[in-house]
Design an enzyme around this catalytic site. Structure first.
Site, PDB file in Angstrom:
ATOM      1  N   ARG A  99       0.886  -4.985  13.219  1.00  0.00           N
ATOM      2  CA  ARG A  99       0.309  -4.483  14.459  1.00  0.00           C
ATOM      3  C   ARG A  99       0.072  -5.608  15.443  1.00  0.00           C
ATOM      4  O   ARG A  99       0.014  -5.371  16.659  1.00  0.00           O
ATOM      5  CB  ARG A  99      -0.970  -3.721  14.157  1.00  0.00           C
ATOM      6  CG  ARG A  99      -0.683  -2.439  13.372  1.00  0.00           C
ATOM      7  CD  ARG A  99      -1.938  -1.785  12.906  1.00  0.00           C
ATOM      8  NE  ARG A  99      -1.652  -0.582  12.109  1.00  0.00           N
ATOM      9  CZ  ARG A  99      -2.570   0.058  11.404  1.00  0.00           C
ATOM     10  NH1 ARG A  99      -3.816  -0.387  11.385  1.00  0.00           N
ATOM     11  NH2 ARG A  99      -2.246   1.130  10.720  1.00  0.00           N
ATOM     12  N   ARG A 116       0.844  -1.203   0.000  1.00  0.00           N
ATOM     13  CA  ARG A 116       0.000   0.000   0.000  1.00  0.00           C
ATOM     14  C   ARG A 116       0.871   1.242   0.000  1.00  0.00           C
ATOM     15  O   ARG A 116       1.790   1.363   0.798  1.00  0.00           O
ATOM     16  CB  ARG A 116      -0.901   0.005   1.242  1.00  0.00           C
ATOM     17  CG  ARG A 116      -1.829  -1.199   1.274  1.00  0.00           C
ATOM     18  CD  ARG A 116      -2.796  -1.137   2.440  1.00  0.00           C
ATOM     19  NE  ARG A 116      -3.640  -2.339   2.430  1.00  0.00           N
ATOM     20  CZ  ARG A 116      -4.578  -2.611   3.323  1.00  0.00           C
ATOM     21  NH1 ARG A 116      -4.819  -1.735   4.305  1.00  0.00           N
ATOM     22  NH2 ARG A 116      -5.281  -3.714   3.247  1.00  0.00           N
ATOM     23  N   SER A 153     -10.336  -5.775   9.823  1.00  0.00           N
ATOM     24  CA  SER A 153     -11.521  -5.109   9.342  1.00  0.00           C
ATOM     25  C   SER A 153     -12.369  -6.216   8.750  1.00  0.00           C
ATOM     26  O   SER A 153     -11.933  -6.883   7.816  1.00  0.00           O
ATOM     27  CB  SER A 153     -11.096  -4.120   8.260  1.00  0.00           C
ATOM     28  OG  SER A 153     -11.784  -2.930   8.380  1.00  0.00           O
ATOM     29  N   ARG A 190       2.516   1.711  10.567  1.00  0.00           N
ATOM     30  CA  ARG A 190       1.992   1.968   9.229  1.00  0.00           C
ATOM     31  C   ARG A 190       3.127   1.771   8.243  1.00  0.00           C
ATOM     32  O   ARG A 190       4.100   2.526   8.270  1.00  0.00           O
ATOM     33  CB  ARG A 190       1.458   3.394   9.142  1.00  0.00           C
ATOM     34  CG  ARG A 190       0.809   3.739   7.809  1.00  0.00           C
ATOM     35  CD  ARG A 190       0.349   5.186   7.783  1.00  0.00           C
ATOM     36  NE  ARG A 190      -0.677   5.423   8.801  1.00  0.00           N
ATOM     37  CZ  ARG A 190      -1.985   5.216   8.592  1.00  0.00           C
ATOM     38  NH1 ARG A 190      -2.405   4.794   7.434  1.00  0.00           N
ATOM     39  NH2 ARG A 190      -2.840   5.461   9.546  1.00  0.00           N
ATOM     40  N   GLU A 235      -5.708  -0.817  14.792  1.00  0.00           N
ATOM     41  CA  GLU A 235      -6.579  -1.690  14.012  1.00  0.00           C
ATOM     42  C   GLU A 235      -5.774  -2.853  13.440  1.00  0.00           C
ATOM     43  O   GLU A 235      -4.754  -2.647  12.770  1.00  0.00           O
ATOM     44  CB  GLU A 235      -7.197  -0.872  12.880  1.00  0.00           C
ATOM     45  CG  GLU A 235      -8.109  -1.664  11.984  1.00  0.00           C
ATOM     46  CD  GLU A 235      -8.484  -0.890  10.728  1.00  0.00           C
ATOM     47  OE1 GLU A 235      -8.554   0.352  10.796  1.00  0.00           O
ATOM     48  OE2 GLU A 235      -8.680  -1.546   9.686  1.00  0.00           O
TER      49      GLU A 235
END
Length: 435
Positions: free
Chosen positions: A399, A271, A361, A286, A358
């Site tokens: 994470r 990403r 999802s 990130r 997070e």
RNA sequence: GGAGAGGUGGCUGAGUGGUUGAAAGCAGCGGUUUGCUAAACCGUCGUACGGGUCAAACCUGUACCGGGGGUUCGAAUCCCCCCCUCUCCGCCA
């Protein structure tokens, strides 16, 4: 080798439904901030249909006259006049086509940019502040010392080498070393084993690059192009999630296997994180490349709501077995992603940073992706219908590693490893500082 | 990368430039027969997008035989380009 033209259905939301009840769609799209596009779509659609009707009438005439030509010729009669007539129709059709083609293209392009409608059960809200905590699990660990962030722990334990990683590909491309690399691999294997042995998923190992059609099918394109890495001289993109290849396994298919089909896959994810420059630059919070175990389901419309609950529980099970405290948020309308109709986020507690992160999802897309990718099944009435698709992280690695480290840290600088993970680390109980 | 073969409906598999959206078989669906199962028989059975109807059933039009373009009054059928699959060769993990 030229790019493969994508053959994408013109529907993402059901155009007929949009026409029949534009107000319902308007309410849903307003909640996602995409109201203006609807009027554009409806106008383009009206124009398109007018042109289409006119074109089809001409085609009808051409077909009828051509058949008559064949009949006359078979009867050895003169057909020159009719052939002239068809020639005239064809030149008229040429003109029609120059109007119709751009109209259809514009209509499809606009449709593909319309996001999915939120499920009626989703709480209304403008942004992340409107998300609701639906439950939490586990006690946040208490420390009699100041807990460190994972990048400090990683440095002491010799797990990461961010500087040299940056030398290879730039900031955000982490390099894991020694016990760090092994920890990552152990977590992947642990999660895949859990989902395949206990949660009923079939493991798949998909391609890590996908073409434009696949990216459009799941909804990454056209909207997220700037967030993805693209291969320059072929029609390929690096996947931002295994959702893309795994969901597109059944693209353009009528699924014959009994539903639900539950698949799980490990993949790296790429990403660009465009627009996030300067945010979360330290450590693993990130990054541009990360590993993830993904779960994907294909279900009937009747069972997709239940399957979403199961999906969340399957992701939770990963965290519970790793003894990591987490909370679950239900995303409000304004925070839902482009393709999702309903979504739960799982967040792990990172005590070294005093924040939630997070790691998963879990979304129900209803028939949104199925329409775009034309993934169908035969329902009980024997009719061909769109499946519902779901997916959820089960879970994302960086994470997860952050939480394992930050939650497991001890006063002596070591990190206690979750019991369930030890078999995957040769029985290792702790990560010890390199001395 | 080179050479050859091939891509037709859920599957197998025919196919001629002209009422072919496409034979046949299998699977599916509905039904008859049957004590049940099986078998047999009859019927039905592609998708998408338009138009008609408030809507559905239904009627109707158009498009689709890997994708795109061309020839022709008319193309699954002829021509060109591309993609994919298989086999062989080369190269390579």
């Amino acid at each position: 080798m030229g790019p493969t033209p994508s053959r994408v259905s013109c529907t993402m939301l059901d155009l007929k439904k949009l026409r029949d009840d534009p107000e319902a769609a308007r309410r849903g799209l307003a909640a996602k901030g995409a109201e203006a596009l609807l009027d554009e779509v409806l106008a383009l659609d009206a124009q398109r249909r007018a042109l289409l009707t006119a074109t089809e009438a001409l085609q009808n005439e051409r077909n009828r006259v051509s058949k008559e030509v064949g009949r006359l010729k078979a009867a050895k009669q003169d057909a020159t006049a009719l052939m002239e007539r068809v020639r005239a129709i064809n030149s008229e059709l040429q003109e029609q086509a120059t109007a119709l083609q751009p109209s259809e293209a514009a209509c499809e392009a606009a449709l593909l940019r319309l996001p999915n409608l939120p499920d009626p059960s989703v709480p209304v809200g403008a942004d992340a502040a409107g998300n609701q905590v639906v439950r939490a699990w586990g006690d946040r660990p208490a420390f009699d010392f100041t807990p460190l962030p994972h990048w400090e722990l990683g440095a002491r334990l010799g797990l990461f080498d961010f500087e040299r990683g940056a030398r290879l590909a730039g900031a955000g491309f982490p390099l894991l070393r020694g016990p760090g690399a092994r920890l990552s691999r152990a977590l992947i294997q642990f999660m895949l084993d859990l989902h395949t042995r206990e949660h009923g998923y079939e493991e798949v190992a998909p391609p890590f690059l996908c073409n434009t059609a696949a990216m459009t099918g799941t909804g990454q394109l056209p909207k997220m192009a700037e967030d993805m890495y693209r291969v320059t001289d072929s029609d390929l993109w690096l996947i931002p999630t295994a959702e893309v290849p795994v969901t597109n396994i059944y693209r353009e298919e009528i699924i014959r296997a009994p539903l639900p089909v539950r698949l799980t896959a490990y993949s790296p994810c790429f990403r660009r994180e465009a627009g996030a420059a300067g945010k979360d630059t330290r450590g693993l919070n990130r990054v541009h490349q990360f590993d993830k175990v993904e779960m994907v389901k294909f279900t009937t419309p009747e069972s997709s709501a239940d399957e979403l609950d199961r999906l969340v529980r399957d992701a939770e099970d990963v965290l519970q077995r790793l003894e990591l405290p987490y909370r679950i948020l239900e995303l409000c309308t304004g925070d839902l992603s482009f393709a999702a109709a309903k979504c739960y986020d799982l967040e792990l507690w990172a005590p070294g940073q005093d924040r939630w992160l997070e790691v998963s999802s879990c979304s129900n897309f209803l028939d949104f992706q199925a329409r775009r990718a034309r993934i169908r099944y035969k329902n009980e009435a024997g009719q061909t219908a769109f499946v519902h698709t779901l997916n959820g992280s089960g879970v994302a690695l960086p994470r997860l590693i952050v939480a394992v480290l930050e939650c497991g840290q001890q006063a002596d600088g070591s990190v206690r490893l979750p019991t369930a993970l030890r078999p995957y680390l040769g029985g290792l109980e702790r990560l010890e500082p390199a001395s």
